[in-house]
Design a protein around this motif. Sequence first.
Motif, mmCIF file in Angstrom:
data_model
loop_
_atom_site.group_PDB
_atom_site.id
_atom_site.type_symbol
_atom_site.label_atom_id
_atom_site.label_comp_id
_atom_site.label_asym_id
_atom_site.label_seq_id
_atom_site.Cartn_x
_atom_site.Cartn_y
_atom_site.Cartn_z
ATOM 1 N N LYS A 36 0.820 -1.217 0.000
ATOM 2 C CA LYS A 36 0.000 0.000 0.000
ATOM 3 C C LYS A 36 0.854 1.268 0.000
ATOM 4 O O LYS A 36 0.323 2.376 0.010
ATOM 5 C CB LYS A 36 -0.922 0.036 1.227
ATOM 6 C CG LYS A 36 -1.788 -1.188 1.405
ATOM 7 C CD LYS A 36 -2.722 -1.386 0.244
ATOM 8 C CE LYS A 36 -3.631 -2.587 0.485
ATOM 9 N NZ LYS A 36 -4.307 -3.022 -0.734
ATOM 10 N N ASP A 38 3.105 3.999 -1.715
ATOM 11 C CA ASP A 38 3.487 4.560 -3.014
ATOM 12 C C ASP A 38 4.981 4.872 -2.944
ATOM 13 O O ASP A 38 5.406 5.763 -2.187
ATOM 14 C CB ASP A 38 2.660 5.832 -3.277
ATOM 15 C CG ASP A 38 2.966 6.441 -4.640
ATOM 16 O OD1 ASP A 38 4.140 6.388 -5.077
ATOM 17 O OD2 ASP A 38 2.042 6.986 -5.257
ATOM 18 N N THR A 41 5.959 8.712 -3.854
ATOM 19 C CA THR A 41 5.641 9.791 -2.902
ATOM 20 C C THR A 41 6.005 9.419 -1.470
ATOM 21 O O THR A 41 6.035 10.273 -0.590
ATOM 22 C CB THR A 41 4.134 10.110 -2.926
ATOM 23 O OG1 THR A 41 3.419 8.934 -2.490
ATOM 24 C CG2 THR A 41 3.673 10.492 -4.318
ATOM 25 N N CYS A 44 1.264 6.488 2.107
ATOM 26 C CA CYS A 44 0.330 5.366 2.118
ATOM 27 C C CYS A 44 -0.837 5.677 1.187
ATOM 28 O O CYS A 44 -1.410 6.770 1.253
ATOM 29 C CB CYS A 44 -0.179 5.155 3.545
ATOM 30 S SG CYS A 44 -1.420 3.869 3.672
ATOM 31 N N THR A 45 -1.201 4.728 0.337
ATOM 32 C CA THR A 45 -2.283 4.965 -0.622
ATOM 33 C C THR A 45 -3.664 4.727 -0.016
ATOM 34 O O THR A 45 -4.676 5.008 -0.660
ATOM 35 C CB THR A 45 -2.114 4.056 -1.851
ATOM 36 O OG1 THR A 45 -2.032 2.699 -1.410
ATOM 37 C CG2 THR A 45 -0.860 4.430 -2.629
ATOM 38 N N TYR A 47 -4.319 5.566 3.471
ATOM 39 C CA TYR A 47 -4.040 6.003 4.837
ATOM 40 C C TYR A 47 -5.277 6.075 5.731
ATOM 41 O O TYR A 47 -5.270 5.538 6.847
ATOM 42 C CB TYR A 47 -3.335 7.366 4.820
ATOM 43 C CG TYR A 47 -2.826 7.732 6.186
ATOM 44 C CD1 TYR A 47 -1.751 7.065 6.746
ATOM 45 C CD2 TYR A 47 -3.458 8.715 6.941
ATOM 46 C CE1 TYR A 47 -1.293 7.370 8.020
ATOM 47 C CE2 TYR A 47 -3.010 9.029 8.212
ATOM 48 C CZ TYR A 47 -1.933 8.356 8.736
ATOM 49 O OH TYR A 47 -1.497 8.650 10.001
ATOM 50 N N ARG A 50 -6.437 2.532 6.431
ATOM 51 C CA ARG A 50 -5.334 1.563 6.424
ATOM 52 C C ARG A 50 -5.541 0.373 7.356
ATOM 53 O O ARG A 50 -5.102 -0.736 7.040
ATOM 54 C CB ARG A 50 -4.013 2.262 6.739
ATOM 55 C CG ARG A 50 -3.930 2.851 8.135
ATOM 56 C CD ARG A 50 -2.766 3.819 8.206
ATOM 57 N NE ARG A 50 -2.559 4.405 9.510
ATOM 58 C CZ ARG A 50 -3.304 5.378 10.021
ATOM 59 N NH1 ARG A 50 -4.340 5.840 9.350
ATOM 60 N NH2 ARG A 50 -3.022 5.874 11.213
#
Length: 92
Positions: A36, A38, A41, A44-45, A47, A50
């Motif tokens: 999860k 990225d 960047t 967390c994709t 977040y 999560r």
Amino acid sequence: MNHENWEARCQRCGRCCYEKIEYEGRVYYTDKPCDKLDLKTCLCTVYEDRLREKPECIPLDKDTLQRGILPGDCPYVADIPDYNTPQLIEDE
Ligand code: SF4
Ligand code: SF4
């Protein structure tokens, strides 16, 4: 500390989102990122969601800081005396 101030301490480096192994009371980091995360960047994709999307994700609260999960220079733990800093597996 309110929620915003707590979240603001994170430098969004993503280093704590790599898989870890806990062995005999010590945490070791692997070079395998969470699926999860990225990698461009370092964010967390998922977040906000999560803990449901990734049940293994460990929420950061005052109780979990002492477990030696975060890198030793992470702002959440940098001021904890005798912090049990995790190791990279290749360090051993
Ligand atoms: S290691 Fe610390 S500063 Fe970096 S992403 Fe994790 S909580 Fe944030
Ligand atoms: S699910 Fe948890 S471990 Fe995975 S990228 Fe998001 S915050 Fe990091």
